[in-house]
Design a protein around this motif. Structure first.
Motif, PDB file in Angstrom:
ATOM      1  N   SER A   4       0.813  -1.215   0.000  1.00 39.40           N
ATOM      2  CA  SER A   4       0.000   0.000   0.000  1.00 39.40           C
ATOM      3  C   SER A   4       0.849   1.268   0.000  1.00 39.40           C
ATOM      4  O   SER A   4       0.369   2.339  -0.371  1.00 39.40           O
ATOM      5  CB  SER A   4      -0.942   0.006   1.213  1.00 39.40           C
ATOM      6  N   LEU A   5       2.120   1.166   0.407  1.00 42.12           N
ATOM      7  CA  LEU A   5       3.006   2.329   0.404  1.00 42.12           C
ATOM      8  C   LEU A   5       3.576   2.623  -0.979  1.00 42.12           C
ATOM      9  O   LEU A   5       4.021   3.738  -1.252  1.00 42.12           O
ATOM     10  CB  LEU A   5       4.176   2.110   1.371  1.00 42.12           C
ATOM     11  N   LEU A   6       3.584   1.628  -1.845  1.00 35.59           N
ATOM     12  CA  LEU A   6       4.327   1.737  -3.095  1.00 35.59           C
ATOM     13  C   LEU A   6       3.819   2.810  -4.062  1.00 35.59           C
ATOM     14  O   LEU A   6       4.634   3.571  -4.604  1.00 35.59           O
ATOM     15  CB  LEU A   6       4.367   0.387  -3.801  1.00 35.59           C
ATOM     16  N   PRO A   7       2.507   2.902  -4.356  1.00 33.68           N
ATOM     17  CA  PRO A   7       2.092   3.881  -5.372  1.00 33.68           C
ATOM     18  C   PRO A   7       2.513   5.308  -5.048  1.00 33.68           C
ATOM     19  O   PRO A   7       3.098   5.997  -5.896  1.00 33.68           O
ATOM     20  CB  PRO A   7       0.565   3.717  -5.396  1.00 33.68           C
TER      21      PRO A   7
ATOM     22  N   PRO B 140      -1.739   3.058  -9.053  1.00 36.27           N
ATOM     23  CA  PRO B 140      -0.906   1.849  -9.100  1.00 36.27           C
ATOM     24  C   PRO B 140      -0.581   1.415 -10.528  1.00 36.27           C
ATOM     25  O   PRO B 140       0.568   1.062 -10.827  1.00 36.27           O
ATOM     26  CB  PRO B 140      -1.766   0.803  -8.373  1.00 36.27           C
ATOM     27  N   THR B 141      -1.570   1.462 -11.406  1.00 32.30           N
ATOM     28  CA  THR B 141      -1.324   1.095 -12.805  1.00 32.30           C
ATOM     29  C   THR B 141      -0.338   2.054 -13.450  1.00 32.30           C
ATOM     30  O   THR B 141       0.552   1.637 -14.208  1.00 32.30           O
ATOM     31  CB  THR B 141      -2.648   1.096 -13.587  1.00 32.30           C
ATOM     32  N   MET B 142      -0.467   3.339 -13.161  1.00 34.92           N
ATOM     33  CA  MET B 142       0.471   4.320 -13.690  1.00 34.92           C
ATOM     34  C   MET B 142       1.898   4.021 -13.245  1.00 34.92           C
ATOM     35  O   MET B 142       2.854   4.257 -13.991  1.00 34.92           O
ATOM     36  CB  MET B 142       0.064   5.731 -13.248  1.00 34.92           C
ATOM     37  N   MET B 143       2.039   3.507 -12.027  1.00 32.97           N
ATOM     38  CA  MET B 143       3.364   3.193 -11.494  1.00 32.97           C
ATOM     39  C   MET B 143       3.824   1.792 -11.863  1.00 32.97           C
ATOM     40  O   MET B 143       4.877   1.332 -11.424  1.00 32.97           O
ATOM     41  CB  MET B 143       3.368   3.357  -9.969  1.00 32.97           C
ATOM     42  N   GLY B 144       3.013   1.077 -12.636  1.00 35.73           N
ATOM     43  CA  GLY B 144       3.425  -0.230 -13.128  1.00 35.73           C
ATOM     44  C   GLY B 144       3.353  -1.356 -12.124  1.00 35.73           C
ATOM     45  O   GLY B 144       4.105  -2.336 -12.227  1.00 35.73           O
ATOM     46  N   ILE B 145       2.450  -1.237 -11.143  1.00 39.58           N
ATOM     47  CA  ILE B 145       2.314  -2.293 -10.143  1.00 39.58           C
ATOM     48  C   ILE B 145       0.850  -2.706 -10.031  1.00 39.58           C
ATOM     49  O   ILE B 145      -0.051  -1.991 -10.480  1.00 39.58           O
ATOM     50  CB  ILE B 145       2.821  -1.849  -8.754  1.00 39.58           C
ATOM     51  N   THR B 146       0.622  -3.847  -9.433  1.00 44.10           N
ATOM     52  CA  THR B 146      -0.738  -4.314  -9.176  1.00 44.10           C
ATOM     53  C   THR B 146      -1.353  -3.481  -8.064  1.00 44.10           C
ATOM     54  O   THR B 146      -0.678  -3.174  -7.069  1.00 44.10           O
ATOM     55  CB  THR B 146      -0.720  -5.795  -8.763  1.00 44.10           C
ATOM     56  N   ALA B 147      -2.593  -3.113  -8.222  1.00 47.92           N
ATOM     57  CA  ALA B 147      -3.260  -2.308  -7.197  1.00 47.92           C
ATOM     58  C   ALA B 147      -3.300  -3.060  -5.878  1.00 47.92           C
ATOM     59  O   ALA B 147      -3.749  -4.211  -5.828  1.00 47.92           O
ATOM     60  CB  ALA B 147      -4.675  -1.952  -7.642  1.00 47.92           C
ATOM     61  N   PRO B 148      -2.820  -2.450  -4.787  1.00 48.05           N
ATOM     62  CA  PRO B 148      -2.885  -3.108  -3.483  1.00 48.05           C
ATOM     63  C   PRO B 148      -4.331  -3.361  -3.076  1.00 48.05           C
ATOM     64  O   PRO B 148      -5.252  -2.678  -3.529  1.00 48.05           O
ATOM     65  CB  PRO B 148      -2.225  -2.093  -2.539  1.00 48.05           C
TER      66      PRO B 148
END
Length: 346
Positions: A191-194, A328-336
């Motif tokens: 959850s911190l990543l985006p 999250p998609t903009m940052m290239g990761i799966t949505a938490p």
């Protein structure tokens, strides 16, 4: 329990290999007692680098499964107590930074100063507590510091806006987002990543230099996360451009008193975007305010009060909230899981 923790056996064997080769800390001529955390009545000596800490084993045993396991076993046979007349307690070398270990030990044993009041740690303290807490399975310490980071890098849009208004604590800089990304990876706190990756995108070319630690070493993003930031920058600029063109779509506020006039102004504001500052139209900060642009282009205030308020706050917030949902998609990761929802206080 934290996800994917180091096994007790793995951490224990790493530490005990040094204990067997180190009969007593006194034999290491470069070792020095810590000026803050050395208590004569302590019953445990921890050695990190060239620094010795003499503290109390009770609090560590109570909160760490790894320390419980380490201290439940006898000292190695190679440790000749007759040659360690000054040592009346276990001596454990650790593969940790002295500065990091000091931050953690302060939590269990107050040192030269007693801290009270709100929990407002420095980045270095947060990082140390999470890394060492994760390594030695001090779960409560890790969760407390992750919860603090979640206030700065939240998962819901309203909390993000509140964090922007308050600003970062003085000990946190934009470059610390690099460390937050790595801490999130370490603890699987997705959850911190985006929000952390988004802040990394704002670092520009400096991102390749990484984060300089107090000891002079540097921490960098993984190649994969660095690539995500390169792509993320472009997507953030695209989001700002989309917001810019959606801001002045031809629809007036509910209850508009002069629809024809306000529609004409909206069209003019849209047309004038070509003359607007490029950083406003394709700003990496897609959450930037539009008030200055409105006041500049509608300086005679032809817009009615309701339409002005719509453009000042309601419409940009709606568009920005839509961007947040796909961050999250903009940052290239799966949505938490539960992305976009306010974090529940534990």
């Amino acid at each position: 329990m934290l996800p994917n923790p180091r096994s007790l056996q793995e951490t224990w064997l790493e530490t005990r290999s040094d204990v067997r080769d180190t009969p007593g800390v006194a034999e290491a001529p470069s070792a020095k007692r810590d000026g803050e955390l050395w208590f004569e009545d302590g019953n445990l000596v921890l050695v990190a680098g060239d620094v010795e800490f003499k503290v109390y084993r009770g609090p560590l045993i109570a909160h760490s499964l790894v320390f419980t396991d380490m201290l439940s076993l006898p000292q190695p046979a190679g440790a000749d107590h007759s040659e360690r007349t000054e040592r009346t307690c276990p001596v454990i070398p650790l593969h940790d930074s002295p500065d990091d270990l000091r931050h953690v030990l302060r939590v269990f044993v107050p040192g030269s100063s007693l801290r009270a009041g709100a929990f407002e740690p420095s980045y270095e303290e947060v990082s140390a507590c999470i890394r060492i807490g994760h390594k030695y399975q001090i779960d409560a310490l890790v969760q407390r510091n992750l919860a603090f980071l979640a206030r700065l890098y939240p998962s819901d849009f309203d909390s993000y806006l509140a964090a922007r208004r308050l600003g970062r604590p003085p000990t946190f800089t934009p470059a610390h987002a690099i460390g937050v990304v790595n801490l999130a990876r370490l603890t699987a706190e997705s959850s911190l990543l985006p929000a952390a990756l988004m802040e990394c995108c704002s670092l520009g070319a400096n991102i390749v230099h990484g984060l300089e630690r107090p000891d002079g070493t540097r921490e960098t993003l993984s190649p994969e996360d660095l690539g995500r930031c390169f792509v993320g920058r472009a997507r953030m600029a695209q989001a700002s451009a989309r917001i810019a063109h959606q801001m002045f779509r031809q629809s007036v506020a509910r209850g508009c008193r002069h629809p024809a006039c306000c529609l004409r102004v909206l069209q003019r504001l849209l047309n004038d975007l070509g003359d607007a500052r490029i950083e406003l139209v394709s700003n990496l900060d897609w959450c930037a305010s539009w008030t200055e642009y409105l006041d500049d282009k509608d300086d005679e205030r032809e817009l009615c009060g309701k339409c002005y308020k719509m453009l000042e706050e309601e419409r940009p917030r709606q568009l920005q909230r839509e961007v947040w949902q796909v961050l999250p998609t903009m940052m290239g990761i799966t949505a938490p899981e539960n992305w976009g929802e306010k974090r529940k206080e534990s």
